[in-house]
Design a protein around this motif. Structure first.
Motif, PDB file in Angstrom:
ATOM      1  N   GLN A 364     -18.345 -29.005 -35.361  1.00  0.00           N
ATOM      2  CA  GLN A 364     -19.017 -29.794 -36.389  1.00  0.00           C
ATOM      3  C   GLN A 364     -18.098 -30.106 -37.562  1.00  0.00           C
ATOM      4  OE1 GLN A 364     -22.367 -31.074 -36.362  1.00  0.00           O
ATOM      5  NE2 GLN A 364     -21.920 -30.648 -34.229  1.00  0.00           N
ATOM      6  N   SER A 365     -17.328 -29.113 -38.004  1.00  0.00           N
ATOM      7  CA  SER A 365     -16.444 -29.352 -39.147  1.00  0.00           C
ATOM      8  C   SER A 365     -15.338 -30.334 -38.785  1.00  0.00           C
ATOM      9  CB  SER A 365     -15.837 -28.032 -39.634  1.00  0.00           C
ATOM     10  OG  SER A 365     -15.071 -27.423 -38.610  1.00  0.00           O
ATOM     11  N   GLU A 366     -14.823 -30.245 -37.553  1.00  0.00           N
ATOM     12  CA  GLU A 366     -13.787 -31.187 -37.127  1.00  0.00           C
ATOM     13  C   GLU A 366     -14.341 -32.603 -37.040  1.00  0.00           C
ATOM     14  OE1 GLU A 366     -10.924 -29.864 -34.036  1.00  0.00           O
ATOM     15  OE2 GLU A 366     -12.268 -28.151 -33.825  1.00  0.00           O
ATOM     16  N   LEU A 367     -15.570 -32.715 -36.566  1.00  0.00           N
ATOM     17  CA  LEU A 367     -16.196 -34.028 -36.464  1.00  0.00           C
ATOM     18  C   LEU A 367     -16.451 -34.611 -37.852  1.00  0.00           C
ATOM     19  CD1 LEU A 367     -17.328 -36.237 -34.723  1.00  0.00           C
ATOM     20  CD2 LEU A 367     -19.464 -34.958 -34.518  1.00  0.00           C
ATOM     21  N   LEU A 368     -16.866 -33.769 -38.773  1.00  0.00           N
ATOM     22  CA  LEU A 368     -17.100 -34.240 -40.138  1.00  0.00           C
ATOM     23  C   LEU A 368     -15.809 -34.760 -40.758  1.00  0.00           C
ATOM     24  CD1 LEU A 368     -19.006 -34.593 -42.526  1.00  0.00           C
ATOM     25  CD2 LEU A 368     -18.449 -32.263 -43.231  1.00  0.00           C
ATOM     26  N   LYS A 369     -14.700 -34.048 -40.532  1.00  0.00           N
ATOM     27  CA  LYS A 369     -13.412 -34.499 -41.062  1.00  0.00           C
ATOM     28  C   LYS A 369     -13.016 -35.842 -40.453  1.00  0.00           C
ATOM     29  CE  LYS A 369     -11.537 -29.865 -41.940  1.00  0.00           C
ATOM     30  NZ  LYS A 369     -10.511 -28.869 -41.520  1.00  0.00           N
ATOM     31  N   ALA A 370     -13.259 -35.994 -39.147  1.00  0.00           N
ATOM     32  CA  ALA A 370     -12.914 -37.255 -38.485  1.00  0.00           C
ATOM     33  C   ALA A 370     -13.735 -38.406 -39.049  1.00  0.00           C
ATOM     34  CB  ALA A 370     -13.133 -37.129 -36.976  1.00  0.00           C
ATOM     35  N   VAL A 371     -15.028 -38.159 -39.278  1.00  0.00           N
ATOM     36  CA  VAL A 371     -15.897 -39.203 -39.827  1.00  0.00           C
ATOM     37  C   VAL A 371     -15.483 -39.541 -41.251  1.00  0.00           C
ATOM     38  CG1 VAL A 371     -18.256 -39.744 -40.522  1.00  0.00           C
ATOM     39  CG2 VAL A 371     -17.831 -38.626 -38.331  1.00  0.00           C
ATOM     40  N   ALA A 372     -15.183 -38.507 -42.038  1.00  0.00           N
ATOM     41  CA  ALA A 372     -14.766 -38.744 -43.420  1.00  0.00           C
ATOM     42  C   ALA A 372     -13.471 -39.544 -43.464  1.00  0.00           C
ATOM     43  CB  ALA A 372     -14.601 -37.412 -44.147  1.00  0.00           C
ATOM     44  N   GLY A 373     -12.534 -39.225 -42.573  1.00  0.00           N
ATOM     45  CA  GLY A 373     -11.284 -39.972 -42.514  1.00  0.00           C
ATOM     46  C   GLY A 373     -11.500 -41.408 -42.102  1.00  0.00           C
ATOM     47  N   TYR A 374     -12.420 -41.616 -41.162  1.00  0.00           N
ATOM     48  CA  TYR A 374     -12.724 -42.977 -40.723  1.00  0.00           C
ATOM     49  C   TYR A 374     -13.366 -43.781 -41.854  1.00  0.00           C
ATOM     50  CZ  TYR A 374     -15.169 -46.780 -38.396  1.00  0.00           C
ATOM     51  OH  TYR A 374     -15.644 -48.012 -38.050  1.00  0.00           O
ATOM     52  N   GLU A 375     -14.302 -43.146 -42.568  1.00  0.00           N
ATOM     53  CA  GLU A 375     -14.963 -43.849 -43.672  1.00  0.00           C
ATOM     54  C   GLU A 375     -13.966 -44.190 -44.774  1.00  0.00           C
ATOM     55  OE1 GLU A 375     -17.794 -44.987 -43.547  1.00  0.00           O
ATOM     56  OE2 GLU A 375     -18.849 -43.879 -42.006  1.00  0.00           O
ATOM     57  N   GLU A 376     -13.029 -43.273 -45.038  1.00  0.00           N
ATOM     58  CA  GLU A 376     -12.021 -43.543 -46.070  1.00  0.00           C
ATOM     59  C   GLU A 376     -11.138 -44.709 -45.654  1.00  0.00           C
ATOM     60  OE1 GLU A 376      -8.362 -41.247 -48.388  1.00  0.00           O
ATOM     61  OE2 GLU A 376      -9.682 -40.159 -47.012  1.00  0.00           O
ATOM     62  N   ALA A 377     -10.743 -44.728 -44.373  1.00  0.00           N
ATOM     63  CA  ALA A 377      -9.914 -45.828 -43.879  1.00  0.00           C
ATOM     64  C   ALA A 377     -10.669 -47.147 -43.892  1.00  0.00           C
ATOM     65  CB  ALA A 377      -9.428 -45.526 -42.464  1.00  0.00           C
ATOM     66  N   SER A 378     -11.988 -47.079 -43.829  1.00  0.00           N
ATOM     67  CA  SER A 378     -12.813 -48.290 -43.837  1.00  0.00           C
ATOM     68  C   SER A 378     -13.180 -48.722 -45.251  1.00  0.00           C
ATOM     69  CB  SER A 378     -14.091 -48.051 -43.025  1.00  0.00           C
ATOM     70  OG  SER A 378     -13.785 -47.712 -41.702  1.00  0.00           O
ATOM     71  N   ASN A 379     -12.528 -48.107 -46.243  1.00  0.00           N
ATOM     72  CA  ASN A 379     -12.769 -48.455 -47.646  1.00  0.00           C
ATOM     73  C   ASN A 379     -14.213 -48.199 -48.070  1.00  0.00           C
ATOM     74  OD1 ASN A 379     -10.105 -49.424 -48.082  1.00  0.00           O
ATOM     75  ND2 ASN A 379     -10.658 -51.333 -47.056  1.00  0.00           N
ATOM     76  N   SER A 380     -14.815 -47.138 -47.506  1.00  0.00           N
ATOM     77  CA  SER A 380     -16.170 -46.788 -47.896  1.00  0.00           C
ATOM     78  C   SER A 380     -16.143 -46.000 -49.192  1.00  0.00           C
ATOM     79  CB  SER A 380     -16.834 -45.949 -46.800  1.00  0.00           C
ATOM     80  OG  SER A 380     -16.921 -46.688 -45.610  1.00  0.00           O
TER      81      SER A 380
END
Length: 410
Positions: A364-380
């Motif tokens: 779960q923590s690894e998935l959260l980091k991946a999602v957070a990184g994706y959102e940051e790259a998407s300028n969220s």
């Protein structure tokens, strides 16, 4: 002849004339970028884009960037913008480009902007660093686009052609020798089939397999230690438990031929969709992945990861993520985390994700980091978005009626 005299050259010995030729030309390649869900992409903001996957032309990586609301704030979203960008690090490239918006009516009236087949006063365009772009801020007026034959079923198609300029000096070669492809794999394959000179026999669940210690030791640190560093190194028969004969046979084929055996099941995007996780563990390719982990065969591990990766989909990604974590398949795990982040809402709906959530809490923590990184790259946005994502990951996310597979944006 005195010492001060210079000998005259022999007029009968004349060097053959030499020649060379400089040839400058383009290495061309094309990529088609399909944008499905155009109306959903509208409104993402001026300067925000949807990016294609990277593609290779002339030894360089390229990408297509589509701006639904335009790249230029001064145009007030009146135009869509399209650019092609250099995606390779630390290099300068000269190239020709063509961007074409495909007419989907079949009439062939494509919207084309091209460097090819026309005079260029200043020569090819030069891109000097990663992220350099060529394209059009005012590629097409948006109101016209939305009533045109370029938009069909909420889908746009952009064809991009890149011609990388290369130069070489050619000189005549009077003689050449062609070197054939390596036959090492086929020769070792013959050795595997004949087992001539074999010096060890494996007992796998009662089935016997002959092999060569040196070959196995060269391929696997596990077998190198077993045959040369352990007390039973001189044993001519080895029993291995907890391994099926068909898996060991496939393992031998890899160690001798450096490729996956032909009887490995083909994998498509939906191979694992309907299989439960225990059933996936029973497939030969996953058992080979487990063997690669057990016997420290890194190349076999990557071959298996690449093969299994073809089956990643919304319905299967949670299951594949679980097996990747179990067998230390880091490349496959990274693909699954990235795919889940890109398609989070749809993945959260699946039964496989709910099972993963219950049984693999460490992911779960690894998935959260991946999602957070994706959102940051998407300028969220930062905090509020992260809290929303965490809520989805922790409790399933509430209302799922409007979830869909997300387009990749950057």
């Amino acid at each position: 002849m005195s010492g001060s005299q210079i000998p005259r050259s022999n007029p009968d010995r004349v060097s053959s004339p030499t020649s060379s030729k400089s040839v400058t030309q383009t290495v061309n390649g094309s990529h088609q970028f399909v944008i499905q869900g155009y109306r959903l992409a509208k409104g993402m903001g001026v300067g925000k884009h949807i990016a294609s996957d990277n593609f290779s032309v002339g030894g360089y990586q390229w990408g297509i960037f589509f701006y639904p609301d335009g790249k230029n704030p001064e145009d007030n979203s009146a135009y869509v913008s399209v650019f092609v960008a250099l995606a390779s690090e630390g290099t300068e490239v000269r190239a020709l480009f063509e961007l074409a918006l495909v007419d989907q009516s079949g009439k062939g009236n494509h919207k084309v902007h091209s460097h090819f087949e026309r005079s260029l006063d200043s020569g090819p365009y030069t891109l000097k660093y990663k992220g350099s772009m060529w394209g059009y801020k005012r590629f097409y007026r948006r109101t016209q686009l939305e009533t045109s034959d370029f938009l069909k079923d909420d889908c746009l198609i952009i064809n991009c052609t890149v011609g990388v300029v290369v130069s070489e000096v050619q000189c005549p070669r009077l003689h050449s020798i062609r070197v054939p492809d390596s036959e090492l794999g086929s020769h070792f394959g013959v050795l595997l089939d004949s087992m001539e000179g074999s010096d060890v026999t494996f007992d796998i669940a009662g089935e016997k397999f002959q092999a060569h210690k040196l070959v196995l030791a060269a391929r696997s640190p596990f077998f190198k230690s077993k045959f040369f560093n352990e007390p039973e190194a001189n044993n001519r028969e080895v029993t291995i438990n907890n391994l099926e004969p068909k898996v060991f046979k496939a393992l031998l084929q890899f160690m001798y031929k450096d490729s996956l055996p032909e009887d490995v099941e083909p994998v498509t995007a939906h191979t694992f969709d309907l299989l439960k996780l225990p059933e996936i563990y029973e497939t030969l390719i996953v058992k080979l992945l487990a063997a690669a982990d057990r016997y420290n065969l890194n190349r076999l591990r990557l071959l298996c990861e690449s093969h299994i990766c073809k089956g990643v989909s919304v319905k299967s990604v949670a299951k594949i993520l679980a097996l990747a974590d179990r067998y230390k398949a880091t490349e496959l795990k990274d693909v699954c985390l990235k795919f889940t982040a890109e398609n989070l809402a749809a993945v959260l709906e699946t039964d496989a994700y709910q099972q993963l959530k219950d049984e693999c809490l460490s992911l779960q923590s690894e998935l959260l980091k991946a999602v957070a990184g994706y959102e940051e790259a998407s300028n969220s946005t930062g905090g509020a978005k992260s809290q929303s994502v965490w809520a989805q990951l922790s409790d399933g996310g509430g209302d799922t009626s409007s979830r869909h597979v997300r387009q990749r944006t950057t």
